[in-house]
Design a protein around this motif. Structure first.
Motif, PDB file in Angstrom:
ATOM      1  N   THR A 180      21.273  -0.859 -20.359  1.00  0.00           N
ATOM      2  CA  THR A 180      20.457  -0.312 -21.437  1.00  0.00           C
ATOM      3  C   THR A 180      21.386   0.243 -22.509  1.00  0.00           C
ATOM      4  O   THR A 180      22.588   0.413 -22.282  1.00  0.00           O
ATOM      5  CB  THR A 180      19.549   0.812 -20.934  1.00  0.00           C
ATOM      6  OG1 THR A 180      20.369   1.907 -20.478  1.00  0.00           O
ATOM      7  CG2 THR A 180      18.663   0.334 -19.782  1.00  0.00           C
ATOM      8  N   ALA A 181      20.821   0.556 -23.656  1.00  0.00           N
ATOM      9  CA  ALA A 181      21.640   1.120 -24.728  1.00  0.00           C
ATOM     10  C   ALA A 181      22.261   2.446 -24.298  1.00  0.00           C
ATOM     11  O   ALA A 181      23.399   2.753 -24.661  1.00  0.00           O
ATOM     12  CB  ALA A 181      20.780   1.314 -25.978  1.00  0.00           C
ATOM     13  N   ASP A 182      21.542   3.218 -23.515  1.00  0.00           N
ATOM     14  CA  ASP A 182      22.042   4.507 -23.039  1.00  0.00           C
ATOM     15  C   ASP A 182      23.247   4.313 -22.121  1.00  0.00           C
ATOM     16  O   ASP A 182      24.209   5.079 -22.163  1.00  0.00           O
ATOM     17  CB  ASP A 182      20.926   5.252 -22.318  1.00  0.00           C
ATOM     18  CG  ASP A 182      21.309   6.678 -21.965  1.00  0.00           C
ATOM     19  OD1 ASP A 182      22.071   7.290 -22.742  1.00  0.00           O
ATOM     20  OD2 ASP A 182      20.853   7.180 -20.932  1.00  0.00           O
ATOM     21  N   GLU A 183      23.205   3.283 -21.286  1.00  0.00           N
ATOM     22  CA  GLU A 183      24.313   3.002 -20.375  1.00  0.00           C
ATOM     23  C   GLU A 183      25.496   2.387 -21.111  1.00  0.00           C
ATOM     24  O   GLU A 183      26.647   2.565 -20.714  1.00  0.00           O
ATOM     25  CB  GLU A 183      23.838   2.071 -19.268  1.00  0.00           C
ATOM     26  CG  GLU A 183      22.796   2.701 -18.348  1.00  0.00           C
ATOM     27  CD  GLU A 183      22.060   1.688 -17.492  1.00  0.00           C
ATOM     28  OE1 GLU A 183      21.497   2.090 -16.461  1.00  0.00           O
ATOM     29  OE2 GLU A 183      22.050   0.492 -17.861  1.00  0.00           O
ATOM     30  N   PHE A 184      25.212   1.653 -22.168  1.00  0.00           N
ATOM     31  CA  PHE A 184      26.259   0.973 -22.940  1.00  0.00           C
ATOM     32  C   PHE A 184      27.074   1.954 -23.777  1.00  0.00           C
ATOM     33  O   PHE A 184      28.296   1.899 -23.825  1.00  0.00           O
ATOM     34  CB  PHE A 184      25.619  -0.086 -23.837  1.00  0.00           C
ATOM     35  CG  PHE A 184      26.572  -0.798 -24.750  1.00  0.00           C
ATOM     36  CD1 PHE A 184      27.407  -1.791 -24.258  1.00  0.00           C
ATOM     37  CD2 PHE A 184      26.641  -0.472 -26.104  1.00  0.00           C
ATOM     38  CE1 PHE A 184      28.293  -2.453 -25.109  1.00  0.00           C
ATOM     39  CE2 PHE A 184      27.519  -1.123 -26.955  1.00  0.00           C
ATOM     40  CZ  PHE A 184      28.340  -2.117 -26.452  1.00  0.00           C
ATOM     41  N   ASP A 185      26.377   2.854 -24.473  1.00  0.00           N
ATOM     42  CA  ASP A 185      27.042   3.836 -25.333  1.00  0.00           C
ATOM     43  C   ASP A 185      26.178   5.083 -25.348  1.00  0.00           C
ATOM     44  O   ASP A 185      25.299   5.229 -26.202  1.00  0.00           O
ATOM     45  CB  ASP A 185      27.221   3.257 -26.741  1.00  0.00           C
ATOM     46  CG  ASP A 185      27.937   4.224 -27.692  1.00  0.00           C
ATOM     47  OD1 ASP A 185      28.386   5.295 -27.223  1.00  0.00           O
ATOM     48  OD2 ASP A 185      28.043   3.899 -28.894  1.00  0.00           O
ATOM     49  N   HIS A 186      26.428   5.979 -24.421  1.00  0.00           N
ATOM     50  CA  HIS A 186      25.558   7.131 -24.196  1.00  0.00           C
ATOM     51  C   HIS A 186      25.407   7.998 -25.439  1.00  0.00           C
ATOM     52  O   HIS A 186      24.356   8.615 -25.643  1.00  0.00           O
ATOM     53  CB  HIS A 186      26.102   7.983 -23.051  1.00  0.00           C
ATOM     54  CG  HIS A 186      25.246   9.178 -22.731  1.00  0.00           C
ATOM     55  ND1 HIS A 186      24.031   9.077 -22.080  1.00  0.00           N
ATOM     56  CD2 HIS A 186      25.440  10.506 -23.001  1.00  0.00           C
ATOM     57  CE1 HIS A 186      23.507  10.281 -21.954  1.00  0.00           C
ATOM     58  NE2 HIS A 186      24.332  11.165 -22.498  1.00  0.00           N
ATOM     59  N   ASP A 187      26.436   8.059 -26.276  1.00  0.00           N
ATOM     60  CA  ASP A 187      26.391   8.928 -27.447  1.00  0.00           C
ATOM     61  C   ASP A 187      25.999   8.184 -28.723  1.00  0.00           C
ATOM     62  O   ASP A 187      25.974   8.780 -29.799  1.00  0.00           O
ATOM     63  CB  ASP A 187      27.756   9.611 -27.655  1.00  0.00           C
ATOM     64  CG  ASP A 187      28.119  10.526 -26.493  1.00  0.00           C
ATOM     65  OD1 ASP A 187      27.213  11.207 -25.988  1.00  0.00           O
ATOM     66  OD2 ASP A 187      29.300  10.535 -26.094  1.00  0.00           O
ATOM     67  N   GLY A 188      25.705   6.897 -28.603  1.00  0.00           N
ATOM     68  CA  GLY A 188      25.364   6.106 -29.774  1.00  0.00           C
ATOM     69  C   GLY A 188      23.947   6.355 -30.263  1.00  0.00           C
ATOM     70  O   GLY A 188      23.115   6.948 -29.568  1.00  0.00           O
ATOM     71  N   LYS A 189      23.655   5.871 -31.472  1.00  0.00           N
ATOM     72  CA  LYS A 189      22.341   6.085 -32.066  1.00  0.00           C
ATOM     73  C   LYS A 189      21.251   5.363 -31.288  1.00  0.00           C
ATOM     74  O   LYS A 189      20.149   5.896 -31.108  1.00  0.00           O
ATOM     75  CB  LYS A 189      22.351   5.629 -33.528  1.00  0.00           C
ATOM     76  CG  LYS A 189      23.215   6.511 -34.425  1.00  0.00           C
ATOM     77  CD  LYS A 189      23.175   6.051 -35.874  1.00  0.00           C
ATOM     78  CE  LYS A 189      24.007   6.964 -36.758  1.00  0.00           C
ATOM     79  NZ  LYS A 189      24.010   6.517 -38.180  1.00  0.00           N
ATOM     80  N   ALA A 190      21.533   4.149 -30.828  1.00  0.00           N
ATOM     81  CA  ALA A 190      20.524   3.402 -30.060  1.00  0.00           C
ATOM     82  C   ALA A 190      20.174   4.138 -28.772  1.00  0.00           C
ATOM     83  O   ALA A 190      19.010   4.191 -28.368  1.00  0.00           O
ATOM     84  CB  ALA A 190      21.026   1.997 -29.751  1.00  0.00           C
ATOM     85  N   ALA A 191      21.187   4.703 -28.126  1.00  0.00           N
ATOM     86  CA  ALA A 191      20.950   5.449 -26.891  1.00  0.00           C
ATOM     87  C   ALA A 191      20.082   6.677 -27.157  1.00  0.00           C
ATOM     88  O   ALA A 191      19.144   6.969 -26.411  1.00  0.00           O
ATOM     89  CB  ALA A 191      22.280   5.864 -26.270  1.00  0.00           C
ATOM     90  N   CYS A 192      20.381   7.382 -28.228  1.00  0.00           N
ATOM     91  CA  CYS A 192      19.595   8.573 -28.561  1.00  0.00           C
ATOM     92  C   CYS A 192      18.147   8.197 -28.849  1.00  0.00           C
ATOM     93  O   CYS A 192      17.214   8.896 -28.427  1.00  0.00           O
ATOM     94  CB  CYS A 192      20.197   9.278 -29.764  1.00  0.00           C
ATOM     95  SG  CYS A 192      21.812  10.027 -29.444  1.00  0.00           S
TER      96      CYS A 192
END
Length: 213
Positions: A180-192
């Motif tokens: 998921t976007a959260d797993e890929f880049d936890h601090d990224g905008k998509a994850a948020c």
């Protein structure tokens, strides 16, 4: 078991992206995805994920869907997200009939907005709470989103979800890796943005239909 159907009669609306991020956001629950799309995109993502939650089960026929959901509930499932195929009235109607909540992903573009008319009719016929989730639009385009809201709420009489998932490269990169976007880049905008599902309540008629808090 709560059941959410992701329905759009238009292809490329973002149904699978919404389904996998929604199910993954329910980490506190025993969540699963029911993949009813012949293209099996969610199932392929599950294979790339190598067995990590959420569980994904296939369902190729509308007549089998109720049984699949019943079995999942018996095995302890707490949330089922049904990923439906485009241009498939029978499966979409059955998913809507069995769901507690319907989410309609839609890009905020003229052709996409016009194409949800058929989906809006199906949703209204189901008499279930339903919300349109704007997907894959420009991250910063307030006028575009306002125009989309006017069409969705004014012309089609549907409600907008308080959460949207704009176009982000992380969604593409993460799904290609079974993440998921959260797993890929936890601090990224998509994850948020995808984590909004954890703290946003969707309510209708005085009842909260979605909230992980």
């Amino acid at each position: 078991m709560r059941t959410i159907a992701i329905i759009s009669q238009k292809g490329g609306a973002g149904k699978t992206t919404l389904a996998i991020h929604l199910a993954a956001a329910a980490a506190e629950s025993v969540a699963l995805i029911v993949d009813t799309d012949p293209q099996a995109t969610a199932s392929r993502w599950g294979e790339w994920r190598k067995g990590a939650d959420p569980e994904i089960i296939d369902c190729g026929a509308p007549t089998l869907l109720a049984g699949k959901l019943s079995k999942a509930a018996e095995l302890g499932g707490e949330l089922a997200v049904i990923d439906t195929p485009p241009h498939a009235d029978a499966m979409a109607r059955q998913a809507a009939r069995l769901a507690d909540l319907i989410l309609v992903p839609c890009r905020p573009k003229a052709f996409d907005l016009a194409a949800i008319e058929a989906t809006a009719e199906l949703v209204k016929a189901s008499h279930k709470p339903a919300f349109v989730v704007l997907m894959a639009g420009p991250p910063r385009a307030p006028l575009i989103y306002q125009e989309a809201a006017d069409v969705i709420e004014g012309s089609f009489g549907l409600q907008l979800a308080p959460v949207m998932l704009p176009e982000r490269a992380a969604f593409h990169h993460s799904t290609a890796q079974g993440r998921t976007a959260d797993e890929f880049d936890h601090d990224g905008k998509a994850a948020c943005e995808s984590r909004w599902w954890k703290r946003t309540a969707i309510s209708s008629g005085g009842k909260v239909w979605w909230s992980i808090q």
